[in-house]
Design a protein around this motif. Structure first.
Motif: not given
Length: 364
Positions: A119, A122, A125, A157, A161, A206, A210
């Motif tokens: 999280c 993310f 990003s 987001v 996650a 992932l 990010a």
């Protein structure tokens, strides 16, 4: 026959012949210290961001502050939940067989490790993308990127996650107690099944994606700001952009340094399951590096504020004796620019003003 086996014993095979040991007293002490420092740091950062958000509520900086607040709140809860479970495990002498018969605690720990790991990456990003749009497309950003849209992005987001973290549970795959017996995660030993490899590669890919998006967007934002600064004849109100891009660059550097070892290690295990004593020690070192990310993130907002940056600039200028930027003019133009953006956003004829603004600037 295998179905009769208790799910709580899913990861207990590791406990019998593990070769990765940690010192209990030292580990408990550092876990408590890290958790306390992380909670205090994130709480202070939240207070600073909320105060700034109240000041810039109707300005272009509000969306960035909202996302930053979401990042720091996530780090805070990560310290509270993961730290509390880790301290409990150490205090219980890592006797998982006694307190984890139904595998509930390990599952919760594994879910939290994945969620509070992905999280923040993310959100970092998303913040970089938001700033890139704010700098390269300011009119679109001021009219379309409202607080409602930002809150929707935050929610999406977090839900994404959560979905990644719950994926093994939905597929009836238990999170595993790791070789050090101090934490739970995807299966990292004797990885033979394709699904176990998939979870490790998904997590690492992932996370690395990010970081790559953050790097790309921050590079575009930084280059755009420098071009505007050096090519424009007039000084433009961009100090708040520079402040935010400095914070974003710091977050990106902290995330890359702290998370890259763990993400690369998980990817290597997913691709090639080479098991050794060094592998366990490497994972533990990479995990501790990743833990530092949640401690250092809030200090970016505590230390890299405009007031602190101005003082650092003055000290640097005194030491170097070079006049780089007139901060007084920079700050005044920033206030004028922010008021102009707020007026455009709140005006009932904002669309007409938006269309006329480029024409008037060309006429000048």
């Amino acid at each position: 026959m295998n179905s009769s086996k208790s799910p709580g014993l899913a990861g207990f095979g590791i406990l019998k012949n593990t070769t990765c040991h940690t010192e209990k007293k030292i580990s408990v002490f550092f876990s408590i210290i890290f958790m306390t420092v992380g909670i205090l740091s994130n709480s202070l950062a939240i207070a600073i961001l909320l105060k700034a958000y109240q000041r810039f509520r109707q300005k272009s900086k509000a969306s960035f502050l909202l996302l930053a607040s979401g990042l720091v709140v996530t780090d805070l809860f990560g310290h509270l939940i993961n730290g509390a479970i880790a301290v409990f495990v150490y205090a219980s002498d890592k006797d998982w067989i006694r307190f984890n018969q139904s595998n509930i605690l390990c599952s919760v720990f594994g879910i939290c490790m994945v969620f509070f790991g992905l999280c923040p990456l993310f959100l970092g990003s998303v913040m970089a993308v938001e700033r890139c749009i704010g700098v390269t497309k300011p009119i679109f950003h001021s009219t379309k990127m409202t607080s409602k849209h930002v809150k929707m992005m935050l929610t999406m987001v977090c839900l994404f996650a959560v979905l990644i973290a719950l994926l093994p549970i939905l597929r009836f795959r238990a999170y595993q107690i790791q070789a050090s017996r101090t934490w739970c995660f995807y299966k990292t030993e004797h990885v033979e099944d394709w699904e176990d490899r998939f979870y490790l590669l998904l997590f690492s890919c992932l996370g690395l994606l990010a970081l790559a998006i953050s790097f790309l967007c921050n590079a575009v934002t930084g280059i755009t700001l420098l071009r505007v600064k050096f090519k424009s004849q007039q000084r433009q109100g961009r100090s708040h952009h520079f402040e935010m891009i400095i914070q974003l660059l710091a977050i990106m550097c902290v995330s890359c340094i702290c998370w890259s070892p763990f993400l690369v290690t998980m990817a290597r295990i997913g691709i090639n399951e080479s098991h050794s004593k060094e592998t366990c020690e490497t994972i533990l070192f990479a995990l501790r590096m990743a833990t530092w990310n949640q401690i250092l993130d809030p200090w970016v907002y505590i230390l890299l504020r405009k007031a602190v940056l101005k003082n650092l600039y003055k000290i640097t200028r005194r030491c170097c004796g070079v006049h780089i930027i007139n901060l007084h003019m920079w700050e005044l133009s920033s206030i004028k620019n922010s008021l102009k953006v707020a007026a455009i956003s709140d005006s009932p004829v904002s669309s007409k003003q938006i269309n006329l603004q480029p024409l008037s600037s060309m006429g000048q």
